[in-house]
Design a protein around this motif. Sequence first.
Motif, PDB file in Angstrom:
ATOM      1  N   ASP A  35       0.834  -1.205   0.000  1.00  0.00           N
ATOM      2  CA  ASP A  35       0.000   0.000   0.000  1.00  0.00           C
ATOM      3  C   ASP A  35       0.865   1.251   0.000  1.00  0.00           C
ATOM      4  O   ASP A  35       1.467   1.606   1.025  1.00  0.00           O
ATOM      5  CB  ASP A  35      -0.917  -0.033   1.229  1.00  0.00           C
ATOM      6  N   ALA A  36       0.910   1.928  -1.134  1.00  0.00           N
ATOM      7  CA  ALA A  36       1.755   3.120  -1.271  1.00  0.00           C
ATOM      8  C   ALA A  36       1.320   4.247  -0.338  1.00  0.00           C
ATOM      9  O   ALA A  36       2.164   4.994   0.172  1.00  0.00           O
ATOM     10  CB  ALA A  36       1.745   3.605  -2.713  1.00  0.00           C
ATOM     11  N   ALA A  37       0.032   4.371  -0.082  1.00  0.00           N
ATOM     12  CA  ALA A  37      -0.446   5.431   0.810  1.00  0.00           C
ATOM     13  C   ALA A  37       0.028   5.184   2.241  1.00  0.00           C
ATOM     14  O   ALA A  37       0.401   6.125   2.944  1.00  0.00           O
ATOM     15  CB  ALA A  37      -1.967   5.526   0.759  1.00  0.00           C
ATOM     16  N   LEU A  38       0.030   3.927   2.655  1.00  0.00           N
ATOM     17  CA  LEU A  38       0.522   3.610   3.995  1.00  0.00           C
ATOM     18  C   LEU A  38       2.030   3.824   4.087  1.00  0.00           C
ATOM     19  O   LEU A  38       2.537   4.262   5.123  1.00  0.00           O
ATOM     20  CB  LEU A  38       0.152   2.179   4.384  1.00  0.00           C
ATOM     21  N   GLU A  39       2.736   3.531   3.013  1.00  0.00           N
ATOM     22  CA  GLU A  39       4.183   3.799   3.008  1.00  0.00           C
ATOM     23  C   GLU A  39       4.437   5.300   3.101  1.00  0.00           C
ATOM     24  O   GLU A  39       5.356   5.731   3.814  1.00  0.00           O
ATOM     25  CB  GLU A  39       4.845   3.222   1.763  1.00  0.00           C
ATOM     26  N   ALA A  40       3.632   6.106   2.449  1.00  0.00           N
ATOM     27  CA  ALA A  40       3.773   7.562   2.563  1.00  0.00           C
ATOM     28  C   ALA A  40       3.493   8.006   3.995  1.00  0.00           C
ATOM     29  O   ALA A  40       4.188   8.883   4.525  1.00  0.00           O
ATOM     30  CB  ALA A  40       2.822   8.255   1.586  1.00  0.00           C
ATOM     31  N   TYR A  41       2.520   7.381   4.636  1.00  0.00           N
ATOM     32  CA  TYR A  41       2.212   7.683   6.035  1.00  0.00           C
ATOM     33  C   TYR A  41       3.414   7.336   6.914  1.00  0.00           C
ATOM     34  O   TYR A  41       3.800   8.113   7.791  1.00  0.00           O
ATOM     35  CB  TYR A  41       0.979   6.883   6.462  1.00  0.00           C
ATOM     36  N   ARG A  42       4.016   6.180   6.662  1.00  0.00           N
ATOM     37  CA  ARG A  42       5.198   5.770   7.432  1.00  0.00           C
ATOM     38  C   ARG A  42       6.349   6.734   7.191  1.00  0.00           C
ATOM     39  O   ARG A  42       7.085   7.089   8.117  1.00  0.00           O
ATOM     40  CB  ARG A  42       5.614   4.337   7.083  1.00  0.00           C
ATOM     41  N   GLN A  43       6.521   7.180   5.959  1.00  0.00           N
ATOM     42  CA  GLN A  43       7.602   8.126   5.653  1.00  0.00           C
ATOM     43  C   GLN A  43       7.423   9.437   6.419  1.00  0.00           C
ATOM     44  O   GLN A  43       8.406  10.032   6.857  1.00  0.00           O
ATOM     45  CB  GLN A  43       7.686   8.392   4.145  1.00  0.00           C
ATOM     46  N   SER A  44       6.201   9.872   6.599  1.00  0.00           N
ATOM     47  CA  SER A  44       5.955  11.057   7.421  1.00  0.00           C
ATOM     48  C   SER A  44       6.415  10.815   8.852  1.00  0.00           C
ATOM     49  O   SER A  44       6.961  11.708   9.502  1.00  0.00           O
ATOM     50  CB  SER A  44       4.471  11.423   7.410  1.00  0.00           C
ATOM     51  N   ALA A  45       6.195   9.601   9.322  1.00  0.00           N
ATOM     52  CA  ALA A  45       6.635   9.250  10.673  1.00  0.00           C
ATOM     53  C   ALA A  45       8.155   9.198  10.760  1.00  0.00           C
ATOM     54  O   ALA A  45       8.723   9.514  11.807  1.00  0.00           O
ATOM     55  CB  ALA A  45       6.018   7.926  11.103  1.00  0.00           C
ATOM     56  N   VAL A  46       8.815   8.807   9.683  1.00  0.00           N
ATOM     57  CA  VAL A  46      10.288   8.815   9.656  1.00  0.00           C
ATOM     58  C   VAL A  46      10.789  10.234   9.914  1.00  0.00           C
ATOM     59  O   VAL A  46      11.706  10.454  10.710  1.00  0.00           O
ATOM     60  CB  VAL A  46      10.833   8.278   8.307  1.00  0.00           C
ATOM     61  N   THR A  47      10.170  11.195   9.261  1.00  0.00           N
ATOM     62  CA  THR A  47      10.553  12.594   9.446  1.00  0.00           C
ATOM     63  C   THR A  47      10.322  13.030  10.889  1.00  0.00           C
ATOM     64  O   THR A  47      11.190  13.662  11.507  1.00  0.00           O
ATOM     65  CB  THR A  47       9.757  13.489   8.478  1.00  0.00           C
ATOM     66  N   ASP A  49      10.146  11.101  13.565  1.00  0.00           N
ATOM     67  CA  ASP A  49      11.105  10.398  14.413  1.00  0.00           C
ATOM     68  C   ASP A  49      12.463  11.096  14.396  1.00  0.00           C
ATOM     69  O   ASP A  49      13.110  11.247  15.440  1.00  0.00           O
ATOM     70  CB  ASP A  49      11.279   8.943  13.963  1.00  0.00           C
ATOM     71  N   ALA A  50      12.894  11.536  13.221  1.00  0.00           N
ATOM     72  CA  ALA A  50      14.188  12.209  13.106  1.00  0.00           C
ATOM     73  C   ALA A  50      14.195  13.527  13.882  1.00  0.00           C
ATOM     74  O   ALA A  50      15.189  13.862  14.540  1.00  0.00           O
ATOM     75  CB  ALA A  50      14.520  12.452  11.639  1.00  0.00           C
ATOM     76  N   LEU A  51      13.095  14.255  13.821  1.00  0.00           N
ATOM     77  CA  LEU A  51      13.009  15.505  14.574  1.00  0.00           C
ATOM     78  C   LEU A  51      13.052  15.248  16.084  1.00  0.00           C
ATOM     79  O   LEU A  51      13.722  15.969  16.834  1.00  0.00           O
ATOM     80  CB  LEU A  51      11.733  16.262  14.215  1.00  0.00           C
ATOM     81  N   ILE A  52      12.337  14.230  16.518  1.00  0.00           N
ATOM     82  CA  ILE A  52      12.351  13.888  17.946  1.00  0.00           C
ATOM     83  C   ILE A  52      13.740  13.451  18.378  1.00  0.00           C
ATOM     84  O   ILE A  52      14.238  13.872  19.430  1.00  0.00           O
ATOM     85  CB  ILE A  52      11.305  12.790  18.244  1.00  0.00           C
ATOM     86  N   ASP A  53      14.390  12.620  17.557  1.00  0.00           N
ATOM     87  CA  ASP A  53      15.737  12.151  17.888  1.00  0.00           C
ATOM     88  C   ASP A  53      16.746  13.295  17.946  1.00  0.00           C
ATOM     89  O   ASP A  53      17.708  13.244  18.717  1.00  0.00           O
ATOM     90  CB  ASP A  53      16.213  11.101  16.879  1.00  0.00           C
ATOM     91  N   ALA A  54      16.520  14.330  17.151  1.00  0.00           N
ATOM     92  CA  ALA A  54      17.457  15.459  17.105  1.00  0.00           C
ATOM     93  C   ALA A  54      17.235  16.460  18.235  1.00  0.00           C
ATOM     94  O   ALA A  54      18.104  17.287  18.505  1.00  0.00           O
ATOM     95  CB  ALA A  54      17.335  16.183  15.762  1.00  0.00           C
ATOM     96  N   ALA A  55      16.092  16.393  18.886  1.00  0.00           N
ATOM     97  CA  ALA A  55      15.793  17.343  19.959  1.00  0.00           C
ATOM     98  C   ALA A  55      16.725  17.093  21.141  1.00  0.00           C
ATOM     99  O   ALA A  55      17.021  15.953  21.487  1.00  0.00           O
ATOM    100  CB  ALA A  55      14.342  17.204  20.397  1.00  0.00           C
ATOM    101  N   PRO A  56      17.200  18.172  21.752  1.00  0.00           N
ATOM    102  CA  PRO A  56      18.067  17.985  22.912  1.00  0.00           C
ATOM    103  C   PRO A  56      17.300  17.339  24.068  1.00  0.00           C
ATOM    104  O   PRO A  56      16.116  17.607  24.269  1.00  0.00           O
ATOM    105  CB  PRO A  56      18.508  19.400  23.273  1.00  0.00           C
ATOM    106  N   ALA A  57      17.991  16.496  24.778  1.00  0.00           N
ATOM    107  CA  ALA A  57      17.380  15.851  25.935  1.00  0.00           C
ATOM    108  C   ALA A  57      17.228  16.875  27.053  1.00  0.00           C
ATOM    109  O   ALA A  57      18.107  17.701  27.290  1.00  0.00           O
ATOM    110  CB  ALA A  57      18.249  14.688  26.403  1.00  0.00           C
ATOM    111  N   ALA A  58      16.117  16.826  27.708  1.00  0.00           N
ATOM    112  CA  ALA A  58      15.873  17.739  28.824  1.00  0.00           C
ATOM    113  C   ALA A  58      16.576  17.215  30.065  1.00  0.00           C
ATOM    114  O   ALA A  58      16.688  16.011  30.272  1.00  0.00           O
ATOM    115  CB  ALA A  58      14.377  17.849  29.079  1.00  0.00           C
ATOM    116  N   ASP A  59      17.059  18.127  30.877  1.00  0.00           N
ATOM    117  CA  ASP A  59      17.629  17.740  32.158  1.00  0.00           C
ATOM    118  C   ASP A  59      16.474  17.487  33.123  1.00  0.00           C
ATOM    119  O   ASP A  59      15.689  18.384  33.414  1.00  0.00           O
ATOM    120  CB  ASP A  59      18.541  18.838  32.712  1.00  0.00           C
ATOM    121  N   VAL A  60      16.369  16.264  33.570  1.00  0.00           N
ATOM    122  CA  VAL A  60      15.296  15.882  34.478  1.00  0.00           C
ATOM    123  C   VAL A  60      15.856  15.863  35.893  1.00  0.00           C
ATOM    124  O   VAL A  60      16.863  15.212  36.151  1.00  0.00           O
ATOM    125  CB  VAL A  60      14.738  14.498  34.096  1.00  0.00           C
ATOM    126  N   PRO A  61      15.234  16.599  36.796  1.00  0.00           N
ATOM    127  CA  PRO A  61      15.726  16.612  38.176  1.00  0.00           C
ATOM    128  C   PRO A  61      15.731  15.210  38.784  1.00  0.00           C
ATOM    129  O   PRO A  61      14.817  14.416  38.537  1.00  0.00           O
ATOM    130  CB  PRO A  61      14.730  17.512  38.910  1.00  0.00           C
TER     131      PRO A  61
END
Length: 75
Positions: A35-47, A49-61
């Motif tokens: 299903d190409a539409a589902l693959e496009a949906y997954r590709q959006s999630a790849v983007t 995921d990359a943004l989340i992975d690039a975010a700096p980790a917060a200092d947790v008390p």
Amino acid sequence: MTPDRLKEIIDAYGASARRWPDSERAAAQALLASDAALEAYRQSAVTLDALIDAAPAADVPAGLAHTILSDAASH
């Protein structure tokens, strides 16, 4: 496996199949491959995921998780 369930899996676990539940991974991958539409949906999630992975980790008390869990248990 339905398209809606695959989207739920992607939304909950991310785009990488290695994070998906073992019991649903093969069926999810098979549906995704057909299903190409589902693959496009997954590709959006790849983007995303990359943004989340690039975010700096917060200092947790120290002890914050314990405080939150203790507070939640008392309610």
